[in-house]
Structures are given as structure tokens and as C-alpha cells.
Design an enzyme around this catalytic site. Structure first.
Site, PDB file in Angstrom:
ATOM      1  N   LYS A 130      16.423  18.293   0.798  1.00  0.00           N
ATOM      2  CA  LYS A 130      15.866  19.544   0.289  1.00  0.00           C
ATOM      3  C   LYS A 130      16.535  19.936  -1.025  1.00  0.00           C
ATOM      4  CE  LYS A 130      15.048  22.971   3.181  1.00  0.00           C
ATOM      5  NZ  LYS A 130      13.592  23.269   3.093  1.00  0.00           N
ATOM      6  N   ARG A 159      19.198  27.830   4.349  1.00  0.00           N
ATOM      7  CA  ARG A 159      18.556  26.747   5.098  1.00  0.00           C
ATOM      8  C   ARG A 159      19.412  25.485   5.069  1.00  0.00           C
ATOM      9  NH1 ARG A 159      13.725  28.946   2.434  1.00  0.00           N
ATOM     10  NH2 ARG A 159      12.108  29.433   3.969  1.00  0.00           N
ATOM     11  N   GLY A 198      13.071  21.160  12.049  1.00  0.00           N
ATOM     12  CA  GLY A 198      13.247  22.064  13.181  1.00  0.00           C
ATOM     13  C   GLY A 198      14.515  21.875  13.977  1.00  0.00           C
ATOM     14  N   MET A 248      17.762  22.134  12.873  1.00  0.00           N
ATOM     15  CA  MET A 248      18.895  22.989  12.505  1.00  0.00           C
ATOM     16  C   MET A 248      18.411  24.388  12.167  1.00  0.00           C
ATOM     17  SD  MET A 248      21.249  20.274  10.443  1.00  0.00           S
ATOM     18  CE  MET A 248      19.875  19.525   9.591  1.00  0.00           C
ATOM     19  N   ARG A 296       8.943  16.775  -0.284  1.00  0.00           N
ATOM     20  CA  ARG A 296       9.618  15.600   0.289  1.00  0.00           C
ATOM     21  C   ARG A 296       8.544  14.582   0.613  1.00  0.00           C
ATOM     22  NH1 ARG A 296      11.351  18.807   5.807  1.00  0.00           N
ATOM     23  NH2 ARG A 296       9.256  19.295   6.524  1.00  0.00           N
ATOM     24  N   HIS A 311      13.875  -9.099  33.106  1.00  0.00           N
ATOM     25  CA  HIS A 311      12.701  -9.955  33.319  1.00  0.00           C
ATOM     26  C   HIS A 311      11.417  -9.191  33.036  1.00  0.00           C
ATOM     27  CE1 HIS A 311       9.435 -11.650  35.843  1.00  0.00           C
ATOM     28  NE2 HIS A 311       9.932 -12.795  35.408  1.00  0.00           N
ATOM     29  N   SER A 339      18.175 -23.557  18.090  1.00  0.00           N
ATOM     30  CA  SER A 339      17.494 -22.273  18.254  1.00  0.00           C
ATOM     31  C   SER A 339      18.468 -21.360  18.980  1.00  0.00           C
ATOM     32  CB  SER A 339      16.206 -22.434  19.067  1.00  0.00           C
ATOM     33  OG  SER A 339      15.551 -21.205  19.184  1.00  0.00           O
ATOM     34  N   CYS A 365      15.286 -17.372  19.052  1.00  0.00           N
ATOM     35  CA  CYS A 365      14.140 -17.179  19.941  1.00  0.00           C
ATOM     36  C   CYS A 365      14.409 -16.105  20.988  1.00  0.00           C
ATOM     37  CB  CYS A 365      13.757 -18.486  20.625  1.00  0.00           C
ATOM     38  SG  CYS A 365      15.113 -19.268  21.512  1.00  0.00           S
ATOM     39  N   TYR A 379      13.470 -19.915  10.787  1.00  0.00           N
ATOM     40  CA  TYR A 379      12.409 -19.090  11.378  1.00  0.00           C
ATOM     41  C   TYR A 379      12.991 -18.165  12.430  1.00  0.00           C
ATOM     42  CZ  TYR A 379      12.671 -22.186  15.452  1.00  0.00           C
ATOM     43  OH  TYR A 379      13.113 -22.880  16.551  1.00  0.00           O
TER      44      TYR A 379
END
Length: 892
Positions: free
Chosen positions: A26, A96, A105, A107, A352, A468, A777, A844, A864
Site C-alpha cells: 500500500k 491502515r 481484512g 489486520m 495494487r 496411498h 530417477s 518421479c 525431466y
């Protein structure tokens, strides 16, 4: 002397937009707007460094802060021609917060500060409106008492409502000046009753009370929670902005409102927002009056009979539109604006970068690139890669009401609803009847695979983000909430206790895998839409990324989804997941529980054709793309029969005595199966298992190549290697099987043999292993588990506390621990490349779809990443963003 205070206003400023870390978002933007010559009420910003000082020094301030602040207050007075506390022409201010990251909202704010029994009379005289003056005074007392003094809001609401009731009034606007003066007196009496001291009338006391309250609110519970959810460090602190008040409630030529320069929901290039005539900012936020549309087009579309700003104040509207265009062009992004009109004069209170939906973000980025406002690289960087989940799965309508009955972990994104079922057989049966179900389990096991496939979504009371249920659900693209520990499930009664109520099988619930919420009943849903803007961003992303992106897939459904989402191959096919369908589990159990090799080979002979068909289908779907197949790697307990009926079935298949099989089951049970007889250890104990799998792979490769006309080069991955000796022993058997298939089929078979690096020792001895292994991997799920010594299935019960207390920056099973696990990966890469410079390196684990982890993988030079099919677009975008950021860093 350290500068703690930065002034702005009067078409100049001591700060600018680039000082967001010091001045907060701000404050930095108020300074920037002032320097641009826009109409900004003058003020000053107390820096975020003061906030850190405040908490580091027992909630005290630097010695020279008050002097600097007093000088800044005097400057506001010079610009406005008013004096703080002056009884003739008083200056009123707002106080503020303003952190570097927007925390709407979270603070505290105080408005109209500087009013007391004398200045209110001056305000009444100067404004010519006594009612306005005393209304402003009562607002100030109510807000200041709540925020600073701790006298809760309801105290004042009670007084106001009782006063209106006694006089048969319904609206605050029905009250006149005398009424408000009476209420102000009553408010001050209530403060004294609650505190035992009077409301502060000294304006400097008021000012420093409000400043302290704003700094104090940085550590209120809602702000702490918001920071944790949005990964905002507490050390950033908040700035405090003190600014001259301007009033939108000074009559019909005054107003206040909020606006976006583009539609934050759709991305449409059109002014979007609302305003209220004769109102202050909190009136818009509070929703006590129906707001009005800014433009005539919006008013007509909404069918409203209230005047738009365009019609009610045409000159002001025209000026505002010009400022909106100027700010969007200046910041080169969609802006979120706050403004006030005071007696026909437009004032800008904030700008902003506006928050937006992912759909809107894509459109805005693509449109701005087409307009020449930003580059294609900047457009790619503008999209939150993780937020793409919103587009790839059904989601709950943001406007739909929610009745939350439980909260768990957001384990697999998207939302689903259906009837509660407690076992997988019921899920499959009801699915066949055309009914939608949610599979609710304490925890899932591989034997639940058919129920998970049949269910619309999965809910478990145990397990973490890599349990799982979570891993399989993400692979299937099924919404999943795991670790909802407040739920109690009674399988025998077919009941679930949630929020103090009993839910039975057949009751409807909704699971939101993006938030971890479990909701009662059906909730309105929105279906995913992959728009042209999505395709354009992904095209630009693919042109910039260096990392390849593969998918974790073992079923045809997974493989097709992977290709649809742009995967460049399969980086992990978990063969154990193939063994739990239909009758296969019985054959696997017979193989495991057989007490000699002949018995095991008899069972494996039944599995060979099934495995071969699995691989043929995968190779055909992924024609021309690499497929990495991990040989069997389940904890052994997942294969063992769990009850007398299952044991009897295995015994019948083996032709063995039930008691003998039962004894064999007991013998094979382990105390810590995840670190037990699994992975390559299983292949070393029972080499015929891996031989069968290798035969199936090579025969499938030959068959698929013949069918598709494209070469198939499978990558055979040996799991859980700790030593080169383990790898060499198993590779020798795999090579022997390949030679036999070549001879039997009369075809040449190309393949690579590599390993999954998932143990710290393997990382440290990667150079030795690379002498034999053609690719690595990194299995970062298990590598995290073994590096931390934490069970990934049990971690959810305490890792959240670690993150909340700042002991860990993030759950290491969600985002890779770069300092520990990442160091092991780096060592493994470095030592592997030193021996085999062209070695293929990937990961992976589930980290392959986490944007921060993908960035790390780019930095260490992996070939990759591989992730769940539905996370492939996220990985593609994150890889591009890492490449763009890396290029920018190299040119700085």
C-alpha cells in the site's frame, strides 16, 4: 539516522513502487501514485523495519520514530492547510496496515482519527453538516474502541439498535445530528464502564494507540493463519500508513468505491466494480447497502434501477477511467483500486495488482501480451502454476453455500459428491448401477484400487499428502481429502461420526480436494474448461522450458490422460498397482506364499500374459515416447491376505493346508514394512518375479513396435537400490531375459536399465552405481522419508505443527526440502554425471508436480520431472517459469 518514515502526497513522494519490501504494498503504491501526479490524499508510511523492531524490542519503538512521525504529520497539514488537533480547521487521518503481500481484512484499520469533543464542532462548522460530523465521530469512537481499546463492537451495536428501537427508526440514515450527538455520549459512557477510564481525547494519544494496534494486529490469529496458508514469512512485517481523511459521506456529490481495471472473474477488458453515494469505505465492505454499478453497461446487464457512477457523476467517472488506464499501463497489470469522491473531488486511496481467478489470469496474460503491454515470457510468469488445478478438475461454485462437517488435507484437487460407501466392493457395485459414490475409509490400501476407481472421490481419516489414497487419487485425477482425523468411522454399523452427527451409508456428502473440506449434501459445481488462453500459455511455456515433463501412469486411463495433458512419456509406471485388479491379487499371493521356487513360478506363469498385455497397451498409447517401468516395489504386507477367507482362497490355489499358509503369513509380517522386504530386496529374494516382469516388458515392446510401426525403447527401473552390487546382480538377470526374448522372437530389442534413487546411501554412492545404471530417477517420496526418518503415512499428524511453528518452511512431502533432501539429489546428480556424463536424470516422486520443487529440479539440471497426469500442465508451466527466471538471473 535511520529513516523510519516516508512521506507522500502533493504530487511527490519519498518512496516509490520498487520499495514494497520496506514500505509495504500500500505504501509503495501510494508513493508511486503521488509521484505520477494523481490525486492522492497526503500521508506517510512507517516502514516494515519498525514492525520488526517493535517485536524484537518488547513492543517499543525506535527512539527517533516519534520525531520523524511528528514532522510527517506537519507536512500533511502544510499540504491540506489543516492542523492535527486544531480546533478551527482540524486534520483527520486514517491509520491502515500495508504488508508487502496483500492480506485483505487480516489486520486492523482506524478511520476519522483526530476527532474529539472540540474538533468535531470544528468539523461540523467547516462542513456545514453537523449530522455528518457527529456520525463521523461515533464511527471513530466505535472503531477505535474495538481495534485499540479492546471494547468489542457489539457493545456499540447494542446501544445503537436500542436507540433506534425506542424511536421506531430502521436505518442509520434516519438519525439526525442530535441523535448522533446523543449516541456519541452513550458510546463514551460505555467505554468508561468497560475500561474504568475515559475515551482518549488527546489526538496524539489516539494516533500512537492506533499505530500500536496496527503493528499488534500483525500477530493476531487471523493474520498468522493467513500467512501460514499463503506462505508469507512473519519476518516481513507490516508497514503502517497514516493518511489525511477524505470523506465519501458528505452528501449526494460524494461517494466511495472499489474497482478492477478488468473483470477479475473472467478477465474481460472492462471496468469492473461498485460504489456507494454518500458513504464511507467500510459501508461498501460491510454490505449494509446495496452497491451501485460503475458503468452503464454493467448497470443494464444487471437490470439495476440505481444510477451508475457513469451517469450520476459523469465528469468524475471520465477522470476515473483515465486514471485506471494510466495505472494499468504504468504497472502493466490489472489493477485493484479504491477511491473516494469528496464533494465532487476524486481521490485515489489505493492501487495494487488485483487478485483474479485462474481463468481470468490466463485471459489477462494472453490479452496483455497481444496488446504489447507485456512480453510472452512475462505472460507465462504471470500465471500461478499451482492454480492450474482450478482448470483441470471440477470445482465448487465459489458462491455456493457450504456446510462444513470436517476438515482434512487437500490431497488431490477438485471436488466430487455422492453417496457414502465404506468398502470398495460396494463402490464398484453402486457405480455399475449408475450411482455416484464417495469412498470413505480409515485408510486405503492397494486392494482398494477398484473402489477408488469406481468412486467419484475419496475420504480418509488417516494418511498424509503422500499416503496411498493421496498418491493414487492424484494419479487417477480423483478428488481426495485425507487425514480428516476428526471423523470417526464404524465399519460394522456403516456409520461416520462428523460434527457431532451420524452419517450413514447412502447419505450424500461433497469432498473438496482443493481445500480439504468435507461438506454435507450436494453443492453446486463448476466443470473445468480448458480454453484457448490455456493452450496459448502452454504453447509459450513449452517453447521456453528446458526440463522434460513425463507422467506417473500404469493404467490406460492414466496414460491417455497424460498424453492429453502434454506429457512427453511415462516417467514411472508402478507395476504393483497392476497386480490388484480382478483375480491377479490371488495369483500374487500364491506366488509370495509359495514355499519353493516351483510354486512361485507356477503363480507367475498366470501373471505373465496379464503383465504383457498391460505393457503392450501402455507402449501403444505412448507410441514414440519413453516409458519407464519400475519393477515390483510394494511393502510386502500389501500383498498378504488379511482375513481367514482370503487365506483359504490362497491355500486352495496352492493346494496347501490352511494352517500352513496361515503360519507363512505370520512369518512374512513385518514391524516396519516401508523399510523392510520390498523393492530390489524382493527381487533378490525371489528373482523369478523380476524375470517374469522383464520378459513381459521385452515381449510387449516387440509386439507394440510391430503394431505401431514405431520403435519402443523401454526403460527398466530397479527400485530401492542401496549398493552397486544389488543393481549388478539384478541387471545381469534382466539382460539374460532380454537375450532370450531376442532369440525367441528373432527381433532386436533396445532398452535401458536404470534405478530409482530413493535412499541416502544411493545418493552418496551414485558414482559407483552409475558405472552400471544408464539412468537415475530420484524417488523423492521415499528419499524424504529415509532422509528425515519420518513415515510419510504418519507424518500428517505432526508436520503441520512443525510448519506452523516455523520449524520447517513447508511439508517436505509436498515441497522438496532443498537443504537436505535436495542436497542429496544434487550429490547424486553430480557423482552420477562424473562417471556417466550423458546419464538421464529425473524425479518421479509427487514433488514432480510441485512448482517450487520443479524449480529446484531445473536448477540442478535434471533431464525431466514426472508427476501425476493431472499435474503435468502444472509441471510444464513451472518448468518454463524456472527457465525464464534463470535466464533473467544470468543477465542481471
Amino acid at each position: 539516522m535511520t529513516q523510519w518514515v516516508y512521506s507522500f502526497g502533493g504530487r511527490s513522494a519519498e518512496g516509490e513502487a520498487g520499495m514494497k519490501n520496506l514500505l509495504g504494498g500500500k505504501g509503495a503504491n501510494l508513493a508511486e501514485m503521488s509521484s505520477l501526479g494523481l490525486p492522492v490524499p497526503p500521508g506517510f508510511t512507517i516502514t516494515t523495519e519498525v514492525c520488526n523492531y517493535y517485536y524484537d524490542n518488547a513492543e517499543s519503538y525506535p527512539a527517533d520514530l516519534r520525531e520523524q512521525a511528528a514532522a510527517a504529520v506537519s507536512r500533511i497539514g502544510e499540504i491540506t492547510g489543516k492542523g492535527f488537533g486544531d480546533t478551527e480547521n482540524p486534520l483527520l487521518v486514517s491509520v491502515r496496515s500495508g504488508a508487502r503481500a496483500s492480506m485483505p481484512g487480516m489486520m486492523d484499520t482506524v478511520l476519522n482519527l483526530g476527532l474529539n469533543d472540540e474538533t468535531v464542532e470544528a468539523l461540523a462548522k467547516n462542513s456545514g453538516d453537523r449530522r455528518f460530523a457527529y456520525d463521523s465521530y461515533r464511527r471513530f469512537i466505535q472503531m477505535y474502541s474495538d481495534v485499540v481499546l479492546g471494547v468489542e463492537h457489539h457493545n456499540f451495536e447494542e446501544i445503537l439498535e436500542l436507540y433506534k428501537e425506542e424511536r421506531s427508526l430502521t436505518l442509520d440514515t434516519d438519525l439526525g445530528a442530535d441523535d448522533w450527538e446523543h449516541i456519541v455520549a452513550a458510546f463514551k459512557v460505555r467505554v468508561e464502564e468497560e475500561l474504568g477510564s475515559s475515551f482518549p481525547l488527546d489526538v496524539n494519544e489516539q494516533l500512537w494507540g492506533a499505530i500500536g494496534a496496527v503493528f499488534g494486529s500483525w500477530m493476531n490469529q487471523r493474520a498468522i493463519t493467513y500467512r501460514r496458508l499463503h506462505e508469507i514469512p512473519a519476518t516481513w512485517g507490516t508497514a503502517v500508513n497514516v493518511q489525511a481523511m477524505v470523506f465519501g459521506n458528505m452528501g449526494e456529490d460524494s461517494a466511495t468505491g472499489v474497482a478492477f481495471t478488468r473483470n477479475p472473474s473472467t478477465g474481460e477488458k472492462a471496468l469492473y466494480g461498485e460504489f456507494l453515494i454518500n458513504a464511507q469505505g467500510e459501508d461498501v465492505v460491510a454490505g449494509i447497502r446495496t452497491p451501485q454499478d460503475l458503468t452503464e453497461a454493467a448497470r443494464e446487464a444487471a437490470g439495476s434501477d440505481k444510477a451508475s457512477l457513469e451517469r450520476a457523476m459523469p465528469e468524475t467517472f471520465s477522470e476515473f477511467v483515465g486514471i485506471c488506464d494510466q495505472l494499468e499501463n504504468h504497472y502493466r497489470d490489472m489493477q485493484d483500486l479504491e477511491f473516494t469522491v469528496e464533494q465532487g473531488k476524486l481521490w485515489m486511496l489505493q492501487t495494487r495488482s488485483g487478485k483474479r481467478t485462474t481463468k481470468a489470469a490466463l485471459k489477462i496474460a494472453v490479452d496483455m501480451a497481444a496488446e504489447g503491454l507485456i512480453t510472452q515470457d512475462e505472460a507465462v510468469l504471470r500465471i500461478d502454476a499451482g492454480a492450474l488445478d482450478q482448470l483441470l478438475h471440477p470445482m465448487i461454485d465459489p458462491d455456493a453455500p457450504r456446510t462444513i462437517i470436517a476438515n482434512g488435507l487437500p490431497a488431490s484437487p477438485g471436488a466430487a459428491q455422492g453417496e457414502i460407501v465404506f468398502n470398495s466392493d460396494d463402490a464398484e457395485r453402486l457405480k455399475a448401477e449408475g450411482r455416484a459414490v464417495i469412498l470413505v475409509r480409515v485408510e486405503t490400501s492397494p486392494e482398494d484400487i477398484h473402489g477408488m476407481h469406481a468412486a467419484e472421490g475419496i475420504l480418509t481419516t488417516r494418511g498424509g499428502m503422500t499416503s496411498h489414497a493421496a498418491v493414487v487419487a492424484r494419479g487417477m485425477g480423483k478428488p481426495c481429502v485425507s487425514g480428516a482425523g476428526m471423523l470417526r468411522i464404524n465399519y460394522a454399523k456403516g456409520e461416520m461420526l462428523a460434527a457431532g452427527r451420524i452419517f450413514k451409508e447412502g447419505d450424500i456428502i461433497t469432498v473438496d480436494g482443493s481445500t480439504g473440506q468435507v461438506l454435507e449434501g450436494r453443492v453446486n459445481m463448476l466443470q473445468p474448461e480448458l480454453s484457448g488462453d490455456f493452450g496459448q500459455i502452454m504453447e509459450w511455456a513449452d517453447s521456453r522450458r528446458v526440463l522434460g515433463v513425463r507422467a506417473n501412469a500404469e493404467t490406460p486411463l492414466d496414460a491417455r490422460a497424460a498424453r492429453e495433458f502434454g506429457a512427453e512419456g511415462i516417467g514411472l509406471s508402478r507395476t504393483e498397482h497392476m497386480f490388484f485388479d480382478g483375480d491377479r491379487i490371488t495369483s500374487v499371493r500364491q506366488m509370495i506364499l509359495a514355499d519353493d521356487e516351483a510354486g512361485r513360478r507356477k503363480a507367475l506363469d498366470k501373471l505373465l500374459p496379464m503383465q504383457r498385455e498391460d505393457f503392450i497397451e501402455l507402449f501403444e498409447i505412448m507410441a514414440g515416447l519413453p516409458v519407464t517401468i519400475r519393477l515390483l516395489d510394494p511393502p510386502l504386507h500389501e500383498f498378504l491376505p488379511h482375513d481367514a477367507e482370503e487365506i483359504a482362497e490362497v491355500a486352495e490355489g496352492l493346494g496347501a493346508d490352511v494352517d500352513k499358509v496361515t503360519a507363512r503369513v505370520e512369518l512374512l509380517k513385518e514391524l516396519n514394512p516401508m523399510l523392510g522386504h520390498r523393492g530390489c530386496r524382493l527381487g533378490i529374494s525371489y528373482p523369478e518375479i523380476y524375470e517374469m516382469q522383464a520378459q513381459a516388458i521385452f515381449e510387449a515392446a516387440a509386439e507394440a513396435a510391430k503394431k505401431t510401426g514405431q520403435p519402443v525403447t523401454p526403460e527398466v527401473m530397479i527400485p530401492l537400490i542401496a549398493t552397486k552390487a544389488e543393481f549388478d546382480l539384478l541387471k545381469e538377470r534382466i539382460d539374460a531375459v532380454a537375450d532370450k526374448v531376442r532369440a525367441d522372437k528373432g527381433v532386436e530389442i533396445e532398452y535401458q536399465t536404470g534405478t530409482m534413487i530413493e535412499l541416502p546411501r544411493a545418493c552418496l554412492r551414485a558414482g559407483e552405481i552409475a558405472e552400471s545404471a544408464e539412468f537415475f530417477s530420484f524417488g523423492t517420496n521415499d528419499l524424504t522419508q529415509t532422509a528425515f526418518g519420518i513415515s510419510r503415512d504418519d507424518a500428517a499428524s505432526f508436520l503441520g505443527t512443525y510448519v506452523e511453528k516455523g520449524l520447517l518452511e513447508a511439508d517436505p512431502f509436498i515441497s522438496i526440502d532443498t537443504g537436505g533432501v535436495g542436497e542429496l539429489v544434487s550429490i547424486g546428480c553430480e557423482r552420477g554425471r562424473a562417471v556417466r556424463p550423458d546419464i538421464k536424470l529425473g524425479i518421479c516422486g509427487e514433488h514432480g508436480g510441485d512448482p517450487a520443487s520443479v524449480r529446484f529440479c531445473h536448477e540442478v539440471g535434471l533431464t525431466y520431472v514426472s508427476c501425476s497426469p493431472y499435474r503435468v500442465p502444472i509441471a510444464r508451466l513451472a518448468a518454463a517459469q524456472a527457465a525464464i527466471a534463470g535466464d533473467a538471473g544470468s543477465t542481471d
